[in-house]
Design a protein around this motif. Structure first.
Motif, PDB file in Angstrom:
ATOM      1  N   GLU A 127      35.777  37.709  54.068  1.00  0.00           N
ATOM      2  CA  GLU A 127      36.291  36.387  54.399  1.00  0.00           C
ATOM      3  C   GLU A 127      37.675  36.247  53.784  1.00  0.00           C
ATOM      4  O   GLU A 127      37.830  36.326  52.573  1.00  0.00           O
ATOM      5  CB  GLU A 127      35.365  35.314  53.833  1.00  0.00           C
ATOM      6  CG  GLU A 127      35.706  33.912  54.257  1.00  0.00           C
ATOM      7  CD  GLU A 127      35.343  33.632  55.700  1.00  0.00           C
ATOM      8  OE1 GLU A 127      36.246  33.263  56.457  1.00  0.00           O
ATOM      9  OE2 GLU A 127      34.175  33.785  56.061  1.00  0.00           O
ATOM     10  N   MET A 128      38.672  36.100  54.643  1.00  0.00           N
ATOM     11  CA  MET A 128      40.035  35.940  54.151  1.00  0.00           C
ATOM     12  C   MET A 128      40.577  34.606  54.656  1.00  0.00           C
ATOM     13  O   MET A 128      40.075  34.051  55.629  1.00  0.00           O
ATOM     14  CB  MET A 128      40.936  37.069  54.676  1.00  0.00           C
ATOM     15  CG  MET A 128      40.605  38.453  54.153  1.00  0.00           C
ATOM     16  SD  MET A 128      40.861  38.621  52.373  1.00  0.00           S
ATOM     17  CE  MET A 128      42.644  38.437  52.220  1.00  0.00           C
ATOM     18  N   GLN A 153      48.678  36.728  44.277  1.00  0.00           N
ATOM     19  CA  GLN A 153      48.733  37.693  43.184  1.00  0.00           C
ATOM     20  C   GLN A 153      48.139  39.048  43.550  1.00  0.00           C
ATOM     21  O   GLN A 153      48.175  39.984  42.749  1.00  0.00           O
ATOM     22  CB  GLN A 153      48.011  37.130  41.959  1.00  0.00           C
ATOM     23  CG  GLN A 153      48.674  35.881  41.439  1.00  0.00           C
ATOM     24  CD  GLN A 153      47.962  35.309  40.223  1.00  0.00           C
ATOM     25  OE1 GLN A 153      47.017  35.891  39.706  1.00  0.00           O
ATOM     26  NE2 GLN A 153      48.434  34.159  39.778  1.00  0.00           N
ATOM     27  N   CYS A 154      47.560  39.149  44.742  1.00  0.00           N
ATOM     28  CA  CYS A 154      46.918  40.427  45.078  1.00  0.00           C
ATOM     29  C   CYS A 154      47.638  41.155  46.211  1.00  0.00           C
ATOM     30  O   CYS A 154      47.180  42.207  46.650  1.00  0.00           O
ATOM     31  CB  CYS A 154      45.462  40.199  45.438  1.00  0.00           C
ATOM     32  SG  CYS A 154      45.212  39.404  47.017  1.00  0.00           S
ATOM     33  N   GLY A 211      41.217  36.889  45.369  1.00  0.00           N
ATOM     34  CA  GLY A 211      40.361  36.187  44.421  1.00  0.00           C
ATOM     35  C   GLY A 211      39.960  34.801  44.874  1.00  0.00           C
ATOM     36  O   GLY A 211      39.416  34.029  44.112  1.00  0.00           O
ATOM     37  N   TRP A 212      40.249  34.463  46.124  1.00  0.00           N
ATOM     38  CA  TRP A 212      39.929  33.152  46.688  1.00  0.00           C
ATOM     39  C   TRP A 212      40.536  32.026  45.843  1.00  0.00           C
ATOM     40  O   TRP A 212      39.927  30.984  45.645  1.00  0.00           O
ATOM     41  CB  TRP A 212      38.420  32.943  46.795  1.00  0.00           C
ATOM     42  CG  TRP A 212      37.749  33.898  47.721  1.00  0.00           C
ATOM     43  CD1 TRP A 212      38.308  34.939  48.391  1.00  0.00           C
ATOM     44  CD2 TRP A 212      36.362  33.902  48.093  1.00  0.00           C
ATOM     45  NE1 TRP A 212      37.378  35.586  49.151  1.00  0.00           N
ATOM     46  CE2 TRP A 212      36.165  34.970  48.971  1.00  0.00           C
ATOM     47  CE3 TRP A 212      35.287  33.100  47.760  1.00  0.00           C
ATOM     48  CZ2 TRP A 212      34.933  35.270  49.536  1.00  0.00           C
ATOM     49  CZ3 TRP A 212      34.058  33.400  48.311  1.00  0.00           C
ATOM     50  CH2 TRP A 212      33.874  34.461  49.189  1.00  0.00           C
ATOM     51  N   CYS A 213      41.717  32.261  45.348  1.00  0.00           N
ATOM     52  CA  CYS A 213      42.335  31.256  44.477  1.00  0.00           C
ATOM     53  C   CYS A 213      42.802  30.034  45.264  1.00  0.00           C
ATOM     54  O   CYS A 213      43.061  28.986  44.689  1.00  0.00           O
ATOM     55  CB  CYS A 213      43.508  31.869  43.727  1.00  0.00           C
ATOM     56  SG  CYS A 213      44.905  32.321  44.798  1.00  0.00           S
ATOM     57  N   THR A 214      42.961  30.161  46.554  1.00  0.00           N
ATOM     58  CA  THR A 214      43.401  29.120  47.504  1.00  0.00           C
ATOM     59  C   THR A 214      44.867  28.707  47.308  1.00  0.00           C
ATOM     60  O   THR A 214      45.310  27.730  47.894  1.00  0.00           O
ATOM     61  CB  THR A 214      42.511  27.852  47.481  1.00  0.00           C
ATOM     62  OG1 THR A 214      42.745  27.117  46.277  1.00  0.00           O
ATOM     63  CG2 THR A 214      41.046  28.194  47.617  1.00  0.00           C
ATOM     64  N   ALA A 217      38.794  29.154  54.591  1.00  0.00           N
ATOM     65  CA  ALA A 217      37.576  28.695  55.259  1.00  0.00           C
ATOM     66  C   ALA A 217      36.352  28.914  54.400  1.00  0.00           C
ATOM     67  O   ALA A 217      35.317  29.333  54.869  1.00  0.00           O
ATOM     68  CB  ALA A 217      37.419  29.423  56.594  1.00  0.00           C
ATOM     69  N   TYR A 218      36.515  28.660  53.126  1.00  0.00           N
ATOM     70  CA  TYR A 218      35.370  28.756  52.236  1.00  0.00           C
ATOM     71  C   TYR A 218      35.546  27.707  51.161  1.00  0.00           C
ATOM     72  O   TYR A 218      36.639  27.193  50.929  1.00  0.00           O
ATOM     73  CB  TYR A 218      35.264  30.148  51.609  1.00  0.00           C
ATOM     74  CG  TYR A 218      36.583  30.731  51.158  1.00  0.00           C
ATOM     75  CD1 TYR A 218      37.230  31.707  51.910  1.00  0.00           C
ATOM     76  CD2 TYR A 218      37.192  30.279  49.995  1.00  0.00           C
ATOM     77  CE1 TYR A 218      38.436  32.218  51.511  1.00  0.00           C
ATOM     78  CE2 TYR A 218      38.411  30.795  49.591  1.00  0.00           C
ATOM     79  CZ  TYR A 218      39.020  31.766  50.357  1.00  0.00           C
ATOM     80  OH  TYR A 218      40.226  32.264  49.965  1.00  0.00           O
TER      81      TYR A 218
END
Ligand code: SF4
Ligand code: SF4
Length: 69
Positions: free
Chosen positions: A3-4, A23-24, A43-46, A60-61
């Motif tokens: 999930e991106m 950062q990635c 890292g799903w930091c948003t 979307a998470y």
């Protein structure tokens, strides 16, 4: 499939802010076009969603903290 964050290219004006905060290295700009690369390192930091002035990126998470556990 990972999930991106989702990118709406029609809204993107290629300001590059999302590239600078990620950062990635998942977000890259080539030939004035943004691409989000699928990677485990996200890292799903948003942050990409937060800084985008055009609302072109949607994460979307939702991160939910369950304090009951
Ligand atoms: S959520 Fe964070 S780590 Fe993932 S692509 Fe966006 S800025 Fe990069
Ligand atoms: S921050 Fe938004 S408008 Fe700027 S390059 Fe990224 S997706 Fe496009």
């Amino acid at each position: 499939m990972l999930e991106m964050p989702k990118l709406d290219l029609a809204k993107c004006d290629c300001c590059g802010l999302c590239v600078s905060v990620c950062q990635c290295g998942a977000i890259v700009m080539t030939s004035n076009r943004i691409t989000i690369i699928e990677t485990d390192d996200c890292g799903w930091c948003t942050m990409c969603e937060l800084v985008c002035p055009s609302n072109a990126i949607i994460c979307a998470y939702e991160i939910v903290f369950d304090n009951e556990v």
